[in-house]
Design a protein around this motif. Structure first.
Motif, PDB file in Angstrom:
ATOM      1  N   VAL A 200     -19.382 -42.839  23.233  1.00 17.29           N
ATOM      2  CA  VAL A 200     -18.132 -42.548  23.262  1.00 17.29           C
ATOM      3  C   VAL A 200     -17.330 -41.306  23.821  1.00 17.29           C
ATOM      4  N   ALA A 201     -16.283 -41.551  24.599  1.00 18.98           N
ATOM      5  CA  ALA A 201     -15.462 -40.471  25.100  1.00 18.98           C
ATOM      6  C   ALA A 201     -14.193 -40.320  24.346  1.00 18.98           C
ATOM      7  N   VAL A 202     -13.927 -38.964  23.760  1.00 15.84           N
ATOM      8  CA  VAL A 202     -12.738 -38.822  22.922  1.00 15.84           C
ATOM      9  C   VAL A 202     -11.620 -37.894  23.464  1.00 15.84           C
ATOM     10  N   THR A 203     -10.382 -38.421  23.113  1.00 15.66           N
ATOM     11  CA  THR A 203      -9.318 -37.411  23.617  1.00 15.66           C
ATOM     12  C   THR A 203      -9.263 -36.249  22.845  1.00 15.66           C
ATOM     13  N   PRO A 204      -8.888 -35.145  23.403  1.00 16.40           N
ATOM     14  CA  PRO A 204      -8.923 -33.764  22.490  1.00 16.40           C
ATOM     15  C   PRO A 204      -8.549 -33.774  21.080  1.00 16.40           C
ATOM     16  N   ASP A 205      -7.562 -34.416  20.810  1.00 18.16           N
ATOM     17  CA  ASP A 205      -6.833 -34.601  19.644  1.00 18.16           C
ATOM     18  C   ASP A 205      -7.647 -35.000  18.594  1.00 18.16           C
ATOM     19  N   GLU A 206      -8.390 -35.943  18.949  1.00 15.79           N
ATOM     20  CA  GLU A 206      -9.527 -36.381  17.962  1.00 15.79           C
ATOM     21  C   GLU A 206     -10.107 -35.257  17.271  1.00 15.79           C
ATOM     22  N   GLY A 208      -9.134 -32.373  16.408  1.00 13.47           N
ATOM     23  CA  GLY A 208      -8.042 -31.646  15.518  1.00 13.47           C
ATOM     24  C   GLY A 208      -8.307 -30.009  15.931  1.00 13.47           C
ATOM     25  N   GLU A 209      -8.698 -29.348  14.750  1.00 15.33           N
ATOM     26  CA  GLU A 209      -8.771 -27.815  14.934  1.00 15.33           C
ATOM     27  C   GLU A 209      -9.777 -27.252  15.617  1.00 15.33           C
ATOM     28  N   HIS A 210     -10.919 -28.305  15.790  1.00 10.19           N
ATOM     29  CA  HIS A 210     -12.105 -27.859  16.428  1.00 10.19           C
ATOM     30  C   HIS A 210     -12.075 -27.894  18.149  1.00 10.19           C
ATOM     31  N   TRP A 211     -10.914 -28.518  18.363  1.00 10.81           N
ATOM     32  CA  TRP A 211     -10.902 -28.400  19.992  1.00 10.81           C
ATOM     33  C   TRP A 211      -9.603 -27.210  19.973  1.00 10.81           C
ATOM     34  N   ALA A 212     -10.032 -26.017  20.438  1.00 10.19           N
ATOM     35  CA  ALA A 212      -9.160 -24.852  20.503  1.00 10.19           C
ATOM     36  C   ALA A 212      -9.490 -23.827  21.555  1.00 10.19           C
ATOM     37  N   ASP A 213      -8.651 -22.986  22.235  1.00  8.51           N
ATOM     38  CA  ASP A 213      -8.856 -22.352  23.421  1.00  8.51           C
ATOM     39  C   ASP A 213      -9.713 -22.849  24.449  1.00  8.51           C
ATOM     40  N   GLY A 214      -9.678 -24.073  24.603  1.00  5.30           N
ATOM     41  CA  GLY A 214     -10.342 -24.738  25.764  1.00  5.30           C
ATOM     42  C   GLY A 214     -11.873 -25.236  25.442  1.00  5.30           C
ATOM     43  N   VAL A 236     -19.193 -20.886  20.258  1.00  2.64           N
ATOM     44  CA  VAL A 236     -19.499 -19.506  20.123  1.00  2.64           C
ATOM     45  C   VAL A 236     -20.173 -19.245  21.424  1.00  2.64           C
ATOM     46  N   ASP A 237     -20.025 -18.091  21.799  1.00  3.96           N
ATOM     47  CA  ASP A 237     -20.740 -17.431  23.169  1.00  3.96           C
ATOM     48  C   ASP A 237     -20.510 -18.192  24.447  1.00  3.96           C
ATOM     49  N   MET A 238     -19.314 -18.979  24.619  1.00  2.00           N
ATOM     50  CA  MET A 238     -19.053 -19.707  25.800  1.00  2.00           C
ATOM     51  C   MET A 238     -18.117 -18.723  26.479  1.00  2.00           C
ATOM     52  N   THR A 239     -18.625 -18.091  27.705  1.00  2.00           N
ATOM     53  CA  THR A 239     -18.024 -17.152  28.388  1.00  2.00           C
ATOM     54  C   THR A 239     -16.911 -17.819  29.119  1.00  2.00           C
ATOM     55  N   PHE A 240     -16.872 -18.703  29.635  1.00  2.00           N
ATOM     56  CA  PHE A 240     -16.155 -19.597  30.474  1.00  2.00           C
ATOM     57  C   PHE A 240     -15.439 -21.073  29.640  1.00  2.00           C
ATOM     58  N   ASN A 241     -14.306 -21.036  29.335  1.00  2.00           N
ATOM     59  CA  ASN A 241     -14.001 -22.365  28.623  1.00  2.00           C
ATOM     60  C   ASN A 241     -13.604 -23.312  29.741  1.00  2.00           C
ATOM     61  N   PHE A 242     -13.381 -24.660  29.138  1.00  2.00           N
ATOM     62  CA  PHE A 242     -13.207 -25.758  30.187  1.00  2.00           C
ATOM     63  C   PHE A 242     -12.138 -25.654  31.002  1.00  2.00           C
ATOM     64  N   PRO A 243     -10.954 -25.176  30.668  1.00  2.00           N
ATOM     65  CA  PRO A 243      -9.869 -24.693  31.903  1.00  2.00           C
ATOM     66  C   PRO A 243     -10.265 -23.963  32.868  1.00  2.00           C
ATOM     67  N   THR A 244     -11.003 -22.913  32.465  1.00  2.00           N
ATOM     68  CA  THR A 244     -11.572 -22.013  33.499  1.00  2.00           C
ATOM     69  C   THR A 244     -12.421 -22.869  34.489  1.00  2.00           C
ATOM     70  N   LEU A 245     -13.243 -23.604  33.839  1.00  2.00           N
ATOM     71  CA  LEU A 245     -14.361 -24.324  34.644  1.00  2.00           C
ATOM     72  C   LEU A 245     -13.615 -25.316  35.596  1.00  2.00           C
ATOM     73  N   VAL A 246     -12.749 -25.914  35.259  1.00  2.00           N
ATOM     74  CA  VAL A 246     -11.847 -26.796  36.018  1.00  2.00           C
ATOM     75  C   VAL A 246     -11.212 -26.204  36.991  1.00  2.00           C
ATOM     76  N   ALA A 247     -10.447 -25.077  36.647  1.00  2.00           N
ATOM     77  CA  ALA A 247      -9.729 -24.545  37.739  1.00  2.00           C
ATOM     78  C   ALA A 247     -10.674 -23.629  38.903  1.00  2.00           C
ATOM     79  N   HIS A 248     -11.793 -23.452  38.650  1.00  2.00           N
ATOM     80  CA  HIS A 248     -12.753 -22.857  39.326  1.00  2.00           C
ATOM     81  C   HIS A 248     -13.246 -23.987  40.522  1.00  2.00           C
ATOM     82  N   ALA A 249     -13.414 -25.254  39.867  1.00  2.00           N
ATOM     83  CA  ALA A 249     -13.825 -26.405  40.436  1.00  2.00           C
ATOM     84  C   ALA A 249     -12.536 -26.950  41.552  1.00  2.00           C
ATOM     85  N   ALA A 250     -11.557 -26.371  41.280  1.00  2.00           N
ATOM     86  CA  ALA A 250     -10.338 -27.083  42.011  1.00  2.00           C
ATOM     87  C   ALA A 250      -9.781 -25.733  43.160  1.00  2.00           C
ATOM     88  N   LYS A 251     -10.535 -24.707  42.851  1.00  2.00           N
ATOM     89  CA  LYS A 251     -10.033 -23.624  43.791  1.00  2.00           C
ATOM     90  C   LYS A 251      -9.617 -23.995  45.277  1.00  2.00           C
TER      91      LYS A 251
END
Length: 326
Positions: A200-206, A208-214, A236-251
């Protein structure tokens, strides 16, 4: 919203909606025949899918059937683009330390990422088939996002809005093939066979509060042969969040809808949480004991990867794969 792909015998399967509790499913083919088709027209498809999803959860959708994860492909059985990062830099640091390699300072400021094969993903309950265990077969428990169209030069702040779905990943690695490939200075290929994704793939809103800061702020649980191997917290200990990874890929390129970006092996500095791959455990053994004790996967071994909400309900369903000889 929770989405899956039914294995109906075609390459790309049939798009299905799955109830929040993962007990019921219903076809969404009238809205979009496949998940890729939905992502290609997400602004139109999403509200239609959400309305049908609400009916499925309310019990007012007459054509609902029991949900069977074993009948599923990975949500995207193939994708135009699959890139995997290494967002948990402490994991990279550990691996390099075990082999006596220095850690470049840039690893803390710029993500590592490689483009993997995306033409054939494994189904979440499909065996991992290899001709030999001499290649050092390993699992890597990760999280991934799926994007819509991302323009070249998108910033991390802008990238958050392009993340449409989340999944779990088993990024299968052949550890004994990696050193020779990397020594050539041209990256992974043979050492990175097909990956598998959660049913299953889920939308981030599923989340709730556990999707935060990317980030997904829940433990990612891995079992090997029925025993808990690790449950590090993905937030915890995620140096680069998902938006940062996406932006890096799209440079330097645009990313097409349906692009999958992985987090890399989830890892915590708190080693009491266990590990998300055999290589990390082996590296800890090398540091502590001078040599690895834990073997890589053997034929018949079964890995299970899952994430539970605070009420112990499965969010994505489980990836469960046995290593078999091809």
């Amino acid at each position: 919203m929770k989405l899956a792909t039914l294995n109906n015998g075609s390459r790309d399967g049939e798009l299905m909606l799955v109830s929040r509790d993962l007990t019921r499913a219903a076809s969404a083919a009238e809205i979009a025949p496949t998940l890729q088709a939905a992502l290609d027209n997400w602004s139109v498809a999403r509200p239609l899918l959400e309305a049908r999803y609400q009916m499925l959860n309310d019990g007012t959708l007459g054509e609902a059937i029991p949900f069977d994860p074993q009948a599923c492909h990975s949500p995207l059985p193939r994708a135009y683009h699959w890139a995997d990062g290494s967002a948990y830099v402490n994991h990279v640091e550990l691996v390099r330390k075990a082999r006596g390699a220095e850690m470049p300072d840039t690893f803390w400021t710029e993500p590592l990422i490689y483009q993997g094969g995306s033409d054939t993903f494994l189904a979440p309950h499909e065996p991992i088939r290899m001709p030999t265990t001499d290649w050092g077969v390993d699992f890597e428990s990760e999280i991934a996002v799926i994007t819509d169209d991302v323009p070249m030069g998108t910033t991390a702040e802008q990238a958050m809005g392009h993340i449409k779905l989340l999944m779990l990943v088993n990024d299968v690695s052949l550890r004994n093939l990696i050193p020779a490939e990397l020594a050539k200075g041209f990256g992974f290929y043979q050492s990175k066979p097909s990956s598998a994704f959660s049913p299953v793939a889920v939308t981030p809103d599923e989340l709730g509060e556990h999707w935060a800061d990317g980030k997904v702020k829940l433990p990612l649980i891995t079992h090997l042969n029925g025993e808990c191997f690790g449950r590090p917290d993905a937030g915890v200990d995620m140096t680069f969040n998902f938006p940062t990874l996406v932006a890096h890929a799209a440079k330097s390129r645009a990313l097409g809808s349906g692009t999958i970006i992985g987090s890399g092996t989830v890892s915590n500095y708190d080693r009491s949480a266990g590990s998300s791959c055999l290589a990390e455990k082996r590296m800890l053994e090398i540091i502590d004991q001078g040599q690895p004790v834990t073997p890589f996967m053997q034929f018949g071994d079964v890995v299970r990867i899952e994430m539970l909400d605070p009420r112990h309900n499965s969010i994505f369903g489980a990836i469960e794969q046995r290593l078999e000889q091809s």
